[in-house]
Design an enzyme around this catalytic site. Structure first.
Site: not given
Length: 320
Positions: A62, A92, A169
């Site tokens: 992402h 992911d 992230s």
């Protein structure tokens, strides 16, 4: 009375926990990069972990989704372009190649299957633009699953209370020995101490397939599972004596392969085609691309009774 002399070494000021954390940060920190993306007139950013001196970087799918250009910045300030080698939106995870001149500091991927709840977890990333921010906590749980935008659950997640924020992230979740045990991926907004990372074993699986094929092809059953203990007598009755654990179904995707086969929430999967499924990680490894469309025999427990069903796994979307 004279004051005590100041310690000659800072190590004397640190307790055992502090020494472990600082040593782990010193080992992993140089390998955590800032990942900047350009999308049209705007852009975004996240983190990444260098896992080989020649510039292989693990980050989140992402983080790089829709990016027209990528740039990585090392903790020492060096900037270099990066290119996407492949991604797997189902887990992911994305794999980049940082095109740096010369070798880069690389982190070691640990074995997440050996994690124990309560052990130290250290997060390193670039939250909200603050480079190389370190937070620490513990492994709160393993084998968690969260729903994704595509409908299929993201499985084999490590839950931790090491604080994560936007920008973390793709960053590292490390153990006290400085091994990367997960790639930070998600937080639950409004909650405190509920943060998640993709387990290192899953990231390693994605990495190997991207390097070999340029994409990830995986079979799925359409379920979310968690690891649970299984009584020895039940395991023996199911023909999987000695495994001790199974994969309990927490959610069934409507109209998915498992639902079509009659599997339900609460069932505990013990094996698929004779391969023991001791949790989400083992189930993921068992569901390779070669199982897509091929009938597979599953042994499960329901209410203490052994149940045998045949499932035809589907191909998971969102890869590539």
């Amino acid at each position: 009375m004279l004051d005590a002399p100041f310690p000659a070494s800072d190590d004397l000021l640190l307790d055992a926990y502090s020494r472990a954390v600082t040593a782990a940060v010193a080992r992993v920190g140089p390998s955590v990069v800032h990942v900047a993306t350009r999308r049209g007139p705007g852009g975004g950013s996240g983190s990444g972990v260098v896992i080989s001196p020649d510039g292989l970087v693990l980050t989140n799918a992402h983080v790089v989704a829709g990016a027209e250009a990528l740039e990585a910045t090392a903790p020492d300030g060096r900037r270099f372009p990066a290119r996407l080698l492949g991604q797997d939106r189902a887990t992911d995870i994305a794999v980049l190649r940082a095109e740096a001149q010369g070798p880069l500091p690389a982190a070691e991927l640990g074995e997440s299957a050996r994690l124990r709840v309560g052990q130290v977890a250290i997060a390193i990333g670039n939250p909200l633009g603050f480079a190389n921010t370190v937070t620490a906590g513990i492994v709160s749980a393993t084998g968690r699953a969260l729903p994704s935008r595509g409908g299929w659950p993201v499985e084999d997640l490590i839950q931790t209370d090491a604080a994560l924020n936007p920008g973390n992230s793709g960053g590292a979740l490390a153990d006290s020995a400085g091994r990367v045990i997960g790639i930070a991926t998600a937080v639950i907004m409004g909650a405190q101490g509920l943060c998640f990372a993709v387990a290192a074993d899953t990231a390693r699986l994605v990495l190997s397939q991207v390097l070999r094929f340029g994409r990830v092809r995986r079979a799925v059953l359409g379920i979310a599972v968690e690891k649970v203990a299984v009584a020895g007598r039940l395991a023996r009755a199911a023909g999987v004596d000695g495994q001790g654990f199974g994969a309990r179904i927490m959610r069934v995707v409507p109209d998915g392969p498992a639902a079509a086969a009659g599997l339900a929430e609460g069932d505990v999967i013990l094996s698929i085609d004779g391969v023991a499924t001791t949790g989400a990680d083992a189930l993921l490894r068992a569901l390779g691309g070669e199982r897509v469309g091929v009938p597979s025999d599953i042994v499960a427990l329901r209410g203490g009774e052994v149940k045998q069903v045949q499932v035809v796994p589907a191909e998971r979307g969102g890869a590539g």
